[in-house]
Design an enzyme around this catalytic site. Structure first.
Site, PDB file in Angstrom:
ATOM      1  CE  LYS A  79      -3.962   1.974   2.551  1.00 51.45           C
ATOM      2  NZ  LYS A  79      -4.835   1.810   3.723  1.00 51.45           N
ATOM      3  CB  SER A 154      -7.944   3.788   2.788  1.00 51.16           C
ATOM      4  OG  SER A 154      -7.161   3.155   3.794  1.00 51.16           O
ATOM      5  CB  SER A 178      -8.410   0.921   5.785  1.00 51.32           C
ATOM      6  OG  SER A 178      -9.038   2.124   6.120  1.00 51.32           O
TER       7      SER A 178
END
Length: 494
Positions: A79, A154, A178
């Protein structure tokens, strides 16, 4: 079986048995990314040249005994809010458009030490603020199950990459769901560990008391193995915990006889989609048939979780994001008058709308006259929520419930109503407020063909309970189906 159809552990075994080379595994991932990512946009940065060079290095390390772990040679995605040395790390924000960290996050260092190969950085909601991966400064990511729908957020880029077989596994971060929510939306398994289990060093902070790095993969066996690799005490992180029980793969046992599982009746009330509810109760029934004791109970304080979370997370975000001022690194406005003018223009132009909204909310609740009324009250509520879970875990080993009230919404639906987007976090944020471990496991598909995830929550440092329950459920459910776009090309391995 094609390389990219394998789980991370299956691919690791094939590499160890010399049926697949590390370079072949990395090239298969890069080829799949090239074929699919124009449509999906899971990645913001792909580092093909360095990944292939690293593949050669890891192959030699496997052959000479340097890398002996079960995931050695298996490529991974990371990420874009987790620092990677000499590799662009932007938090999907314009304000960090040119930031190349001089160091790696501890989680990335652990991955490299185990013989991992990083393919690139995945798209995300800007600074992890959002639930759809639509607030990224670099464009939206699309759901591999239906390109008109969001992948969640996210960590939407990481989950979409794993679902679409672009990467065997990925690292995400979870501040209020997330990892688990996009895991549910994309039909992959996402595990958020107990707070303090994985070092936050090198994770660009959103809410420091809530953030936690965790694994995203095709099944719970992969997640357990990845978490073993990531978990370590780190003196560079003041919240890191020394643990002696990090043999998470030992919990991969198909036995839940006598396990006590509680379903909060608060989670099954108004607002939950009927198809999601049916899939969750069906998953609970599977565990019951395997010998678990399943019953409903009142968790209480559920309705206070969202306001408490958004006050605390926004307050911490307003403090953490003050460092992005156009002076030391990142974006700086081209034209401005004076130092304060430079601050204002750089931050105004560099941050997106959702990030600005949360900074303003956080600054407000921390300001004189409102600190006691909002921030301190939210902290007290957080303590009460933790006490509520403590009482529940006196009776239950695992709490089972939905991950989100509905399946993945269409692109554009959530951003038009931020409050509705915030309410979508109702089942996940309590886990972060209480510092608990939680996992999302695919358990069904709705009438639109979109996946549904079941959430399993454990007490602090009891990841093994949720891993055991998830593994037993997976064994009964059978191999999970892949999304329409996941058909992988490349070398076939018997």
């Amino acid at each position: 079986m094609q390389i990219m159809d394998m789980t991370a552990l299956e691919l690791g075994r094939k590499i160890k048995e010399k049926e697949v080379s590390v370079k072949e595994a990395v090239q298969a991932s890069l080829d799949t990314i090239e074929a699919k990512d124009e449509a999906l946009h899971s990645f913001v940065t792909v580092d093909a040249e360095r990944a292939l060079a690293r593949a050669d290095e890891v192959q030699k390390g496997i052959e000479d005994g340097t890398y002996t772990g079960v995931l050695a040679g298996v490529p991974a995605a990371v990420k874009d809010n987790i620092c990677t040395e000499n590799l662009l790390t932007t938090c999907s924000s314009k304000i960090l458009y040119n930031f190349v960290p001089p160091y790696s996050a501890q989680a990335v260092s652990n991955l490299n030490a185990a013989g991992g190969v990083i393919l690139g950085k995945t798209n995300m909601d800007e600074f992890a603020m959002g639930s759809t991966t639509e607030t990224s400064a670099y464009g939206v990511t699309r759901n591999p199950w239906n390109l008109e729908h969001v992948p969640g957020g996210s960590s939407g880029g990481s989950c979409a990459a794993v679902a679409a077989c672009e990467a065997p596994y990925a690292l995400g971060s979870d501040t209020g769901g997330s990892i688990r929510q996009p895991g549910s939306f994309c039909g992959v398994t996402g595990l958020k560990p107990t707070y303090g289990t994985v070092s936050r060093y090198g994770l660009i902070a959103y809410g420091s008391s809530l953030d936690q790095i965790g694994p995203i993969a095709k099944d719970i066996s992969d997640c357990a193995a990845i978490l073993e690799m990531l978990a370590s005490y780190d003196k560079k992180d003041s919240t890191s915990v020394k643990r002696t029980d990090c043999d998470f793969t030992s919990a991969l046992v198909d036995d839940v006889k006598g396990m006590r599982i509680g379903i909060p009746s608060d989670y099954l009330s108004a607002g939950l989609d009927e198809e999601v509810k049916a899939a969750i109760l069906k998953a609970a029934d599977v565990l019951k048939q395997k010998g678990a004791i399943v019953e409903e109970f009142q968790l209480s304080l559920v309705e206070y979780a969202i306001p408490a979370y958004y006050v605390i997370a926004s307050a911490e975000a307003s403090s953490n994001l003050a460092r992005f001022d156009g002076v030391k690194y990142g974006y700086r406005a081209k034209e401005y008058n004076g130092l304060h003018g430079m601050y204002k223009k750089s931050r105004s132009e560099g941050f997106g709308e959702e990030v600005k909204r949360r900074i303003m909310l956080g600054s407000f609740v921390l300001s004189s006259g409102y600190y006691d009324a909002y921030y301190l009250k939210a902290l007290r509520t957080k303590a009460l929520i933790k006490q509520s879970f403590d009482r529940a875990f006196e009776k239950y080993d695992v709490i089972l419930g939905p991950v989100a009230p509905m399946t993945a919404p269409k692109l554009g639906e959530s951003l038009s109503d931020p409050l509705k987007m915030y309410l979508g976090d109702i089942y996940t944020i309590s886990v972060n407020l209480a510092g608990l471990p939680g996992v999302s496991v695919p358990c069904g598909v709705d009438s639109k063909g979109l996946p549904i995830g079941v959430q399993l929550i454990g007490d602090c440092f009891k990841e093994k309970n949720i891993i055991r329950a998830a593994y037993a459920y997976e064994q009964a459910r059978g191999k999970w189906q892949a999304p329409p776009c996941a058909a992988a090309a490349g070398k076939v391995v018997e």
